[in-house]
Scaffold this motif. Structure first.
Motif, PDB file in Angstrom:
ATOM      1  N   ASP A 323      13.606 -20.401  -5.392  1.00 50.32           N
ATOM      2  CA  ASP A 323      12.910 -20.871  -6.589  1.00 50.32           C
ATOM      3  C   ASP A 323      11.539 -21.431  -6.232  1.00 50.32           C
ATOM      4  OD1 ASP A 323      12.863 -21.488  -9.422  1.00 50.32           O
ATOM      5  OD2 ASP A 323      13.085 -23.587  -8.855  1.00 50.32           O
ATOM      6  N   VAL A 326       8.781 -18.880  -5.436  1.00 47.61           N
ATOM      7  CA  VAL A 326       8.414 -18.026  -6.566  1.00 47.61           C
ATOM      8  C   VAL A 326       8.905 -16.596  -6.324  1.00 47.61           C
ATOM      9  CG1 VAL A 326       6.602 -17.618  -8.273  1.00 47.61           C
ATOM     10  CG2 VAL A 326       6.321 -19.454  -6.644  1.00 47.61           C
ATOM     11  N   SER A 329      10.058 -14.357  -9.466  1.00 45.03           N
ATOM     12  CA  SER A 329       9.061 -13.675 -10.280  1.00 45.03           C
ATOM     13  C   SER A 329       8.782 -12.268  -9.778  1.00 45.03           C
ATOM     14  CB  SER A 329       7.756 -14.486 -10.274  1.00 45.03           C
ATOM     15  OG  SER A 329       7.944 -15.723 -10.887  1.00 45.03           O
ATOM     16  N   GLU A 330       8.638 -12.135  -8.476  1.00 47.51           N
ATOM     17  CA  GLU A 330       8.213 -10.863  -7.911  1.00 47.51           C
ATOM     18  C   GLU A 330       9.372  -9.985  -7.444  1.00 47.51           C
ATOM     19  OE1 GLU A 330       5.429 -11.724  -4.837  1.00 47.51           O
ATOM     20  OE2 GLU A 330       4.324 -13.180  -6.053  1.00 47.51           O
ATOM     21  N   TRP A 332      12.805 -10.267  -8.597  1.00 47.57           N
ATOM     22  CA  TRP A 332      13.981 -10.616  -9.384  1.00 47.57           C
ATOM     23  C   TRP A 332      15.095  -9.593  -9.223  1.00 47.57           C
ATOM     24  CZ3 TRP A 332      15.981 -14.709 -11.604  1.00 47.57           C
ATOM     25  CH2 TRP A 332      17.016 -14.554 -12.534  1.00 47.57           C
ATOM     26  N   TRP A 359      15.509 -20.032 -17.309  1.00 50.05           N
ATOM     27  CA  TRP A 359      14.065 -19.952 -16.999  1.00 50.05           C
ATOM     28  C   TRP A 359      13.556 -18.524 -17.135  1.00 50.05           C
ATOM     29  CZ3 TRP A 359      12.020 -17.017 -12.982  1.00 50.05           C
ATOM     30  CH2 TRP A 359      10.637 -17.128 -12.820  1.00 50.05           C
ATOM     31  N   ARG A 360      14.285 -17.582 -16.554  1.00 46.48           N
ATOM     32  CA  ARG A 360      13.834 -16.189 -16.614  1.00 46.48           C
ATOM     33  C   ARG A 360      13.741 -15.711 -18.067  1.00 46.48           C
ATOM     34  NH1 ARG A 360      11.422 -12.900 -12.666  1.00 46.48           N
ATOM     35  NH2 ARG A 360      11.084 -10.932 -13.760  1.00 46.48           N
ATOM     36  N   ARG A 364       9.842 -15.508 -18.716  1.00 47.92           N
ATOM     37  CA  ARG A 364       9.447 -14.126 -18.463  1.00 47.92           C
ATOM     38  C   ARG A 364       9.912 -13.171 -19.567  1.00 47.92           C
ATOM     39  NH1 ARG A 364       6.821 -16.817 -15.937  1.00 47.92           N
ATOM     40  NH2 ARG A 364       6.524 -16.924 -13.679  1.00 47.92           N
ATOM     41  N   SER A 510       5.354 -19.184 -20.246  1.00 53.60           N
ATOM     42  CA  SER A 510       5.078 -18.271 -19.133  1.00 53.60           C
ATOM     43  C   SER A 510       4.383 -18.976 -17.972  1.00 53.60           C
ATOM     44  CB  SER A 510       4.211 -17.100 -19.608  1.00 53.60           C
ATOM     45  OG  SER A 510       2.960 -17.562 -20.098  1.00 53.60           O
ATOM     46  N   GLY A 513       6.505 -22.347 -13.598  1.00 55.49           N
ATOM     47  CA  GLY A 513       6.665 -21.565 -12.370  1.00 55.49           C
ATOM     48  C   GLY A 513       7.991 -21.716 -11.662  1.00 55.49           C
TER      49      GLY A 513
END
Length: 542
Positions: A323, A326, A329-330, A332, A359-360, A364, A510, A513
């Motif tokens: 987490d 990050v 994010s890239e 997943w 969160w996702r 996102r 969005s 983070g």
């Protein structure tokens, strides 16, 4: 007043509950009261069966509002005296600190502080003994609280609850009243219990000194965990024996299975966090085409470590590290199967995974809800049958935020086997249209058999305030609960989001983070047997 208010608003609920549970309104109302409620018919706390690091479990308490108020009133009104007593121990690293700006009312030394002090204070010794107090919170004899503060002879000579000389008799009465009159154990969960436990710990330390145990040794205590350093085996063995006798003076005993005398094999810090971090960093620094396979390899290594050590704490550390990096994010799609495997086999991770899913979904907007639906349903069905409240509450929270319908039979298993907080969560899902309304019929026996004094008081409160079916038929005999109902005070808010979304508007989600807030809990091994830092260990020891 500030300490009392914080104990009742920020330090009332057990730590690490889903954000839907709240005590701000309840605590604010209670903080304005001055009378004591620990008289008359005893009350009982609502229980919350939660997972614990090491593939074990602990039972937390959501104490009755009367008990919560009286504990907060006693501690805040006597805080100067209590802190003076606690400060006499030079061994302790768990003296309660009131932090008005913190997310909890009370803080104690974090794992990283403890690790540093162990090295600074004990590195010069050839031998180090380690032990802890067996089932500390659950085994404390409430009458030993006045023994600790006033001495056993004085406490035995004057047992009046309103004694001005032996004022801790009142604290003894409050504790007993809040657990149906029982004298064994104190509640695990409210920050007020930090004070009670530390009073006993400081008294044990003083007893140890009076027995000559501190000579030629250095001692560190963190709640119920104790380390003793000495130059010879005979010295450390003698000191360990004296500490055991000091513990027994308060009707407690050491945990023999965790008692060891170490020499060159004593580990001052854990090495596995660096191992895990380096493997993940290596994967992330790899060429793009090699990243997925190397990241999968790093995560597979984590499962191998758990199989070897039976320590699921390494998995929670990994989730937090991912987490922070990050990575979700890239990458997943690479880590999503890892998350599914985590919650399926190691339920201690359900809270972290639930945070990451929510969160996702919010930040996102691309979470495959259909893929997670059977996973969450299976979690609730399985842990509902087992009576595992923490898994049920967190999985239900994720289902609420993702809009996932829950089968009636799974919800009914929760009602049959779990505690009041799980029942509130599932019935709130029914109120949101995610569970068949027939579930209210299954839960009726729980609330109909509760009068406001027993362990389902939170369910009764929600049922009446939120006007669930047949609410007018529910009989309330506890005056304080009746007051709270009249005030419309609730302890559950379906709309609340994770703390990481605080201060963000919906069009700014969005920009969030991370999924996991900096600190989720300070409870590591406090029971029976933590601020942001570089290695993240403070957040996984619970």
């Amino acid at each position: 007043m500030t300490l009392k208010l914080d104990l009742l608003t920020k330090g009332y609920l057990p730590e690490n509950l889903p954000p839907t549970f709240r005590t701000h309104d309840l605590g604010t109302y209670l903080a304005g009261r001055n009378e004591l409620f620990s008289r008359g018919k005893p009350t009982r706390a609502a229980t919350y069966n939660a997972s614990k690091r090491g593939l074990t479990r602990r039972v937390f308490s959501f104490v009755h509002p009367g008990t919560a108020h009286d504990l907060a009133e006693f501690i805040s009104s006597r805080a100067v005296l209590l802190n003076q007593f606690i400060s006499r121990s030079s061994f302790s690293l768990s003296a309660p600190r009131h932090n008005p700006d913190g997310d909890r009312a009370i803080e104690i030394a974090s794992h990283s502080e403890l690790e540093e002090q162990r090295l600074v204070r004990l590195a010069r010794y050839r031998f180090v003994a380690r032990t802890d107090i067996s089932r500390f919170y659950h085994s404390i004899y409430t009458h030993s609280v006045p023994w600790a503060l006033h001495g056993k002879p004085a406490a035995k000579a004057d047992q009046r609850a309103n004694s001005s000389a032996v004022y801790a008799n009142r604290l003894d009465q409050i504790l007993r009243h809040g657990q149906d009159g029982q004298t064994i154990g104190i509640p695990v969960g409210p920050d007020a219990s930090r004070y009670v436990a530390e009073l006993i710990g400081a008294a044990i330390d003083a007893e140890f000194v009076s027995r000559g145990g501190a000579e030629e040794t250095t001692v560190i205590r963190h709640v119920d965990d104790v380390w003793i350093g000495a130059n010879t085996h005979a010295e450390v063995e003698a000191a360990l024996w004296r500490y055991r006798e000091s513990i027994r003076a308060f009707e407690l005993d050491i945990n023999e299975s965790k008692t060891r005398i170490h020499s060159d094999d004593f580990e001052f810090s854990d090495s596995w966090p660096t191992d895990i971090a380096s493997k993940i960093e290596f994967a992330l620094a790899s060429p793009t085409r090699r990243m997925p396979e190397r990241l999968r390899s790093a995560l597979e290594h984590v499962f191998s470590m758990i199989a070897t050590t039976s320590d699921d704490g390494v998995l929670k550390y990994t989730l937090r590290y991912l987490d922070r990096s990050v990575v979700p994010s890239e990458h997943w799609k690479t880590i999503e199967p890892f998350l599914m495997r985590s919650v399926t086999h190691y339920s201690h991770t359900v809270d972290y995974v639930a945070r990451m899913l929510v969160w996702r979904h919010l930040a996102r907007g691309d979470l495959d809800v259909a893929q997670w639906t059977p996973v969450l349903r299976a979690l609730i069905a399985r842990h509902g049958r087992l009576g595992n409240d923490s898994e049920v509450c967190w999985a239900t929270y994720a289902a609420l935020r993702l809009g996932i319908n829950l089968p009636l039979d799974a919800a009914a298993a929760v009602i049959l086997n779990c505690g009041a907080l799980s029942a509130v969560a599932v019935l709130s899902a029914a109120e949101a249209g995610l569970v068949d309304p027939e579930i209210y019929d299954s839960a009726w026996a729980l609330v109909n058999g509760e009068n406001g004094n027993g362990p389902f008081w939170p369910l009764l409160l929600e049922w009446k305030v939120r006007r669930w079916p047949r609410h007018a038929e529910v009989n309330v005999t506890n005056d304080l609960i009746a007051e709270l109902i009249a005030q419309g005070i609730s302890v559950f808010d379906t709309s609340r989001l994770p703390p990481v979304f605080d201060n963000f508007e919906i069009n700014e989600y969005s920009e969030v983070g991370r999924a996991i807030e900096p600190r989720s809990s300070q409870y590591d091994d406090d029971d029976d047997d933590e601020e942001d830092n570089d290695n993240g260990l403070d957040e996984i020891f619970f």
